[in-house]
Design an enzyme around this catalytic site. Sequence first.
Site, PDB file in Angstrom:
ATOM      1  N   ASP A   1       0.852  -1.200   0.000  1.00 50.18           N
ATOM      2  CA  ASP A   1       0.000   0.000   0.000  1.00 50.18           C
ATOM      3  C   ASP A   1       0.892   1.255   0.000  1.00 50.18           C
ATOM      4  O   ASP A   1       0.901   2.037   0.954  1.00 50.18           O
ATOM      5  CB  ASP A   1      -0.973   0.013   1.188  1.00 50.18           C
TER       6      ASP A   1
ATOM      7  N   ASP B   1       6.647   1.394   2.105  1.00 48.74           N
ATOM      8  CA  ASP B   1       6.390   0.427   1.036  1.00 48.74           C
ATOM      9  C   ASP B   1       7.316   0.686  -0.153  1.00 48.74           C
ATOM     10  O   ASP B   1       7.893  -0.241  -0.718  1.00 48.74           O
ATOM     11  CB  ASP B   1       4.936   0.513   0.563  1.00 48.74           C
TER      12      ASP B   1
ATOM     13  N   ASN C   1      -2.504   2.806   3.517  1.00 44.62           N
ATOM     14  CA  ASN C   1      -1.884   4.105   3.824  1.00 44.62           C
ATOM     15  C   ASN C   1      -2.640   5.239   3.135  1.00 44.62           C
ATOM     16  O   ASN C   1      -2.741   6.346   3.675  1.00 44.62           O
ATOM     17  CB  ASN C   1      -0.426   4.113   3.352  1.00 44.62           C
TER      18      ASN C   1
ATOM     19  N   THR D   1       2.875  -6.084   2.578  1.00 44.29           N
ATOM     20  CA  THR D   1       3.327  -4.951   3.398  1.00 44.29           C
ATOM     21  C   THR D   1       2.211  -3.938   3.644  1.00 44.29           C
ATOM     22  O   THR D   1       2.468  -2.771   3.951  1.00 44.29           O
ATOM     23  CB  THR D   1       4.523  -4.223   2.728  1.00 44.29           C
TER      24      THR D   1
ATOM     25  N   PHE E   1      -1.334  -0.970  12.434  1.00 41.24           N
ATOM     26  CA  PHE E   1      -2.160  -0.394  11.375  1.00 41.24           C
ATOM     27  C   PHE E   1      -2.645  -1.426  10.351  1.00 41.24           C
ATOM     28  O   PHE E   1      -3.844  -1.481  10.050  1.00 41.24           O
ATOM     29  CB  PHE E   1      -1.365   0.711  10.660  1.00 41.24           C
ATOM     30  N   ASN E   2      -1.764  -2.226   9.764  1.00 41.09           N
ATOM     31  CA  ASN E   2      -2.167  -3.124   8.670  1.00 41.09           C
ATOM     32  C   ASN E   2      -3.247  -4.102   9.116  1.00 41.09           C
ATOM     33  O   ASN E   2      -4.171  -4.415   8.353  1.00 41.09           O
ATOM     34  CB  ASN E   2      -0.962  -3.892   8.130  1.00 41.09           C
TER      35      ASN E   2
ATOM     36  N   HIS F   1       9.677  -0.603   8.633  1.00 37.27           N
ATOM     37  CA  HIS F   1       8.660  -1.642   8.838  1.00 37.27           C
ATOM     38  C   HIS F   1       8.596  -2.624   7.653  1.00 37.27           C
ATOM     39  O   HIS F   1       8.852  -3.811   7.789  1.00 37.27           O
ATOM     40  CB  HIS F   1       7.270  -1.009   8.984  1.00 37.27           C
ATOM     41  N   ASP F   2       8.249  -2.109   6.477  1.00 36.30           N
ATOM     42  CA  ASP F   2       7.954  -2.992   5.342  1.00 36.30           C
ATOM     43  C   ASP F   2       9.199  -3.679   4.801  1.00 36.30           C
ATOM     44  O   ASP F   2       9.101  -4.783   4.228  1.00 36.30           O
ATOM     45  CB  ASP F   2       7.248  -2.206   4.232  1.00 36.30           C
TER      46      ASP F   2
HETATM   47  O1  RIB Z   1       2.335  -0.342  10.907  1.00 37.30           O
HETATM   48  C1  RIB Z   1       3.204  -0.106   9.825  1.00 37.30           C
HETATM   49  C2  RIB Z   1       2.577  -0.529   8.553  1.00 37.30           C
HETATM   50  O2  RIB Z   1       1.437   0.284   8.287  1.00 37.30           O
HETATM   51  C3  RIB Z   1       3.499  -0.345   7.338  1.00 37.30           C
HETATM   52  O3  RIB Z   1       3.176  -1.311   6.371  1.00 37.30           O
HETATM   53  C4  RIB Z   1       3.135   1.019   6.839  1.00 37.30           C
HETATM   54  O4  RIB Z   1       3.385   1.159   5.430  1.00 37.30           O
HETATM   55  C5  RIB Z   1       1.658   1.036   7.098  1.00 37.30           C
HETATM   56  O5  RIB Z   1       1.028   0.381   6.006  1.00 37.30           O
HETATM   57 CA    CA Z   2       2.706  -0.636   4.087  1.00 38.21          CA
END
Ligand code: RIB
Ligand code: CA
Length: 328
Positions: free
Chosen positions: A11, A16, A40, A124, A165-166, A244-245
């Site tokens: 996303d 990403d 996102n 991701t 979040f994801n 993160h990703d």
């Molecule tokens: O929590 C981090 C994730 O949420 C990452 O994938 C960032 O790109 C958002 O999508």
């Molecule tokens: Ca992401």
Amino acid sequence: MKRIPVIIDCDPGIDDVMALLFAFVRPELDIRLITTEAGNQTQDKTAYNARSFLTYMNQEVEVARGLEQPLFVDLEVAEEVHGENGLGDVIFPEPSFEESNRTAIHALYQTIMTSDEPIVLIATGPLTNIGALLLAHPEVKDNIRSISFMGGAAVGGNMTPTAEFNVYVDPHAADIVFRSGIPIVMSGLDVTHKAFLDEDDLKRIGDIGTELTERLVELMTFYTKAATQTAFHEENYDTNVRLHDLCAVGYVVEPKLFQGDDCYVAIETTSELTRGTTMVDYTQSLPYAKNVHVLHTVDRERFVAMFIDAIQKAEQLIKGGNLHVEKN
Ligand code: RIB
Ligand code: CA
């Protein structure tokens, strides 16, 4: 070298695109397809950003658009973290190629089912596309080797105190995926908070002094300023850039960079208060099958060095060079 056939479901999204940069320079990966998630930002923006960034990298891989909304809840985007355009308001070129005429579900299904060897899915973003795929075509499981997923957390959260979040954006899709029986490696916040660039690393990248590194520093500066501080109490806040990703890609490229444990993981889908929580049985106390390899540690120094090396290789692609990646 035998390359690993992968599909990246993302996303884009600041981290990403950093993960895409990393993936496209790695000789280990045979990237068959990119699919985009609403997360996102909206699907319009993430689908555009994926093609725009690949255009900037002089790469052309099918980009297939995913679902517009999570399966059963309203979409909540992270505009405050990734900007109005989804890339920290940093502008990349107009895409030089069209969006696929296949939907993400169709492209995922056909790419997986026609592959001569099992595919690794690198996810991701929210898991909406993969959850929908498993509902529509459960037979794909037979040709998916594993899912390397950035999301969730054994402890804490960044969307709520207990949800990452994801998984928060589409908890029902995550629930379908985590119950699927497909081997899952979860790069949750437990490990991604240790996979960071500090101020010295950012300066090292900025000092390379190219248009790419200027844009990357802009992206990461926006991300750091906006990223929700998830440590309890401000004395624990920092300006580190969480990769993160990249962890979801890094694990496929070099699993030895990471340590983790096999755990039973379940997704909270009903409670409004704890929606999207990944209940990770890291105490190994529940009588359920361990369905996820949960990462908790990363060799940060080596990971950062690999990312900086990837930036230098990306410069070659941007200049129209090849990386002498042999095709299978
Ligand atoms: O929590 C981090 C994730 O949420 C990452 O994938 C960032 O790109 C958002 O999508
Ligand atoms: Ca992401």
